[in-house]
Design a protein around this motif. Structure first.
Motif, PDB file in Angstrom:
ATOM      1  N   PHE A 105      45.013  86.095  14.523  1.00 30.23           N
ATOM      2  CA  PHE A 105      44.242  84.854  14.362  1.00 30.23           C
ATOM      3  C   PHE A 105      43.193  84.737  15.454  1.00 30.23           C
ATOM      4  O   PHE A 105      43.465  84.950  16.629  1.00 30.23           O
ATOM      5  N   GLU A 106      41.966  84.385  15.046  1.00 27.78           N
ATOM      6  CA  GLU A 106      40.879  84.149  15.982  1.00 27.78           C
ATOM      7  C   GLU A 106      40.269  82.779  15.715  1.00 27.78           C
ATOM      8  O   GLU A 106      39.998  82.430  14.566  1.00 27.78           O
ATOM      9  N   LEU A 107      40.086  82.001  16.761  1.00 33.15           N
ATOM     10  CA  LEU A 107      39.345  80.748  16.639  1.00 33.15           C
ATOM     11  C   LEU A 107      37.895  81.050  16.946  1.00 33.15           C
ATOM     12  O   LEU A 107      37.516  81.239  18.101  1.00 33.15           O
ATOM     13  N   ARG A 108      37.083  81.135  15.904  1.00 35.14           N
ATOM     14  CA  ARG A 108      35.705  81.607  16.052  1.00 35.14           C
ATOM     15  C   ARG A 108      34.766  80.471  16.419  1.00 35.14           C
ATOM     16  O   ARG A 108      34.944  79.330  15.996  1.00 35.14           O
ATOM     17  N   TRP A 109      33.744  80.834  17.193  1.00 40.39           N
ATOM     18  CA  TRP A 109      32.746  79.855  17.602  1.00 40.39           C
ATOM     19  C   TRP A 109      32.008  79.281  16.405  1.00 40.39           C
ATOM     20  O   TRP A 109      31.595  78.115  16.425  1.00 40.39           O
ATOM     21  N   TYR A 110      31.835  80.090  15.347  1.00 41.62           N
ATOM     22  CA  TYR A 110      31.098  79.597  14.181  1.00 41.62           C
ATOM     23  C   TYR A 110      31.856  78.448  13.531  1.00 41.62           C
ATOM     24  O   TYR A 110      31.272  77.451  13.109  1.00 41.62           O
ATOM     25  N   SER A 111      33.188  78.581  13.438  1.00 41.27           N
ATOM     26  CA  SER A 111      33.996  77.494  12.890  1.00 41.27           C
ATOM     27  C   SER A 111      33.916  76.258  13.778  1.00 41.27           C
ATOM     28  O   SER A 111      33.806  75.130  13.297  1.00 41.27           O
ATOM     29  N   LEU A 112      33.969  76.483  15.098  1.00 46.35           N
ATOM     30  CA  LEU A 112      33.876  75.369  16.032  1.00 46.35           C
ATOM     31  C   LEU A 112      32.509  74.689  15.961  1.00 46.35           C
ATOM     32  O   LEU A 112      32.395  73.481  16.163  1.00 46.35           O
ATOM     33  N   ALA A 113      31.461  75.472  15.676  1.00 46.63           N
ATOM     34  CA  ALA A 113      30.123  74.902  15.563  1.00 46.63           C
ATOM     35  C   ALA A 113      30.050  73.934  14.387  1.00 46.63           C
ATOM     36  O   ALA A 113      29.488  72.834  14.501  1.00 46.63           O
ATOM     37  N   TYR A 114      30.608  74.342  13.248  1.00 48.04           N
ATOM     38  CA  TYR A 114      30.654  73.442  12.098  1.00 48.04           C
ATOM     39  C   TYR A 114      31.428  72.171  12.451  1.00 48.04           C
ATOM     40  O   TYR A 114      30.994  71.049  12.157  1.00 48.04           O
ATOM     41  N   LEU A 115      32.587  72.349  13.077  1.00 48.86           N
ATOM     42  CA  LEU A 115      33.430  71.213  13.424  1.00 48.86           C
ATOM     43  C   LEU A 115      32.725  70.281  14.406  1.00 48.86           C
ATOM     44  O   LEU A 115      32.732  69.053  14.233  1.00 48.86           O
ATOM     45  N   ALA A 116      32.095  70.860  15.438  1.00 45.21           N
ATOM     46  CA  ALA A 116      31.406  70.045  16.441  1.00 45.21           C
ATOM     47  C   ALA A 116      30.249  69.271  15.819  1.00 45.21           C
ATOM     48  O   ALA A 116      30.039  68.089  16.132  1.00 45.21           O
ATOM     49  N   GLY A 117      29.484  69.917  14.942  1.00 38.89           N
ATOM     50  CA  GLY A 117      28.362  69.242  14.298  1.00 38.89           C
ATOM     51  C   GLY A 117      28.814  68.093  13.430  1.00 38.89           C
ATOM     52  O   GLY A 117      28.206  67.003  13.437  1.00 38.89           O
ATOM     53  N   ILE A 118      29.887  68.290  12.681  1.00 35.44           N
ATOM     54  CA  ILE A 118      30.393  67.240  11.796  1.00 35.44           C
ATOM     55  C   ILE A 118      30.960  66.075  12.597  1.00 35.44           C
ATOM     56  O   ILE A 118      30.684  64.901  12.317  1.00 35.44           O
ATOM     57  N   VAL A 119      31.764  66.383  13.629  1.00 30.39           N
ATOM     58  CA  VAL A 119      32.387  65.320  14.431  1.00 30.39           C
ATOM     59  C   VAL A 119      31.334  64.532  15.209  1.00 30.39           C
ATOM     60  O   VAL A 119      31.380  63.288  15.253  1.00 30.39           O
TER      61      VAL A 119
END
Length: 298
Positions: free
Chosen positions: A34-48
């Motif tokens: 499992f990898e927590l990718r920056w791209y996923s975090l970018a989507y999450l940060a933008g939405i939040v």
């Protein structure tokens, strides 16, 4: 020093920046497979961050929606971004004249988001449908809802493009020797290229954040329905059109770009620019909403 020597010195290429030397990783941490990718975090940060700012905006005078509507928009726009982005990629960037088999013919592949492949224009369509659903369901003015959402979208654009850079993907075209910040990206060959991801982050993200926040908080643009979303549409589409001159066309659409003179991304921005100009002209041609009459929130 002779002119010949000056010309020779000026023509010497500076040592390019090597992306691999920046020490960037495409994930924050890894546990087993499992990898927590920056791209996923970018989507999450933008939405939040967009949700947080929308919640602040609706507390200001003239808001066309309430907090419960913002909560609904947060949920449905998140779905719209993910589904729209993925389906848009399958539609615009696979099949046809591309060299990638259409994802529509392989439904199971559509679900594999970790393989990458998201379309900005597809995500935009998903967000529009989400806004339309929430507006219709709650009897809200769709254009005014779009105005408020448009102010928040550039946050996600900034984070998303920075994540593209961290991933070392969507690099630019080969840069001339006069570009000191040109970079050699992995899997892009030995030649230095424009870091077009950073160009997009600056124009679609940082610049649009400044413009949209200034219009909302420092002017009366919120009282002219369609003005905010119109400015956003023109700005984001124009930025994408400009950056595409420095961005390497998707590998599967190289022949399409050569045949038409413009990349797929540029062709998709043309109707957006026209739509944005129409919305701006329409908003400026109508009287602004009166502050004396309270705006009803259902």
């Amino acid at each position: 020093m002779s002119l010949t020597m000056l010309a020779a010195a000026a023509s010497e290429a500076a040592e390019p920046i090597y992306w691999v030397n920046l020490g960037l990783k495409n994930y924050l941490f890894r546990i087993g497979s499992f990898e927590l990718r920056w791209y996923s975090l970018a989507y999450l940060a933008g939405i939040v961050l967009g949700y947080w700012h929308l919640s602040r905006m609706i507390k200001a005078p003239g808001a066309p929606l309430a907090q419960r509507h913002a909560d609904d928009l947060f949920f449905y726009c998140t779905i719209g971004i993910i589904l729209g982005g993925r389906l848009g990629y399958a539609t615009f960037y696979t099949g046809g004249s591309s060299e990638i088999p259409s994802l529509w013919a392989h439904p199971a592949e559509l679900l594999k988001l970790w393989h990458g492949g998201m379309s900005f224009h597809g995500g935009l369509i998903g967000v529009i449908l989400a806004m339309a659903w929430v507006a219709w369901r709650n009897q809200l003015n769709f254009v005014r809802v779009a105005d408020y959402i448009a102010v928040c979208v550039p946050f996600g654009m900034l984070f998303g493009r920075l994540a593209n850079f961290v991933n070392g993907e969507l690099w630019g075209r080969v840069a001339p020797n006069s570009v000191p910040w040109a970079m050699v990206f992995p899997d892009a060959g030995p030649l230095p290229r424009h870091p077009s991801q950073l160009y997009e982050a600056a124009l679609e993200g940082a610049l649009m954040i400044v413009v949209m926040l200034a219009l909302f908080w420092k002017s009366r643009a919120r009282y002219r329905p369609g003005l905010l979303v119109g400015v956003f549409t023109v700005g984001i589409a124009s930025a994408r059109f400009l950056v595409e001159f420095f961005r390497e066309p998707d590998a599967q659409l190289q022949r399409f770009a050569q045949a038409t003179g413009l990349s797929m991304g540029q062709w998709l921005t043309v109707p957006l620019i026209l739509l944005g100009l129409f919305l701006v002209a329409r908003a400026l041609g109508r009287p602004e909403l009166s502050m004396r009459r309270p705006i009803e929130i259902t």
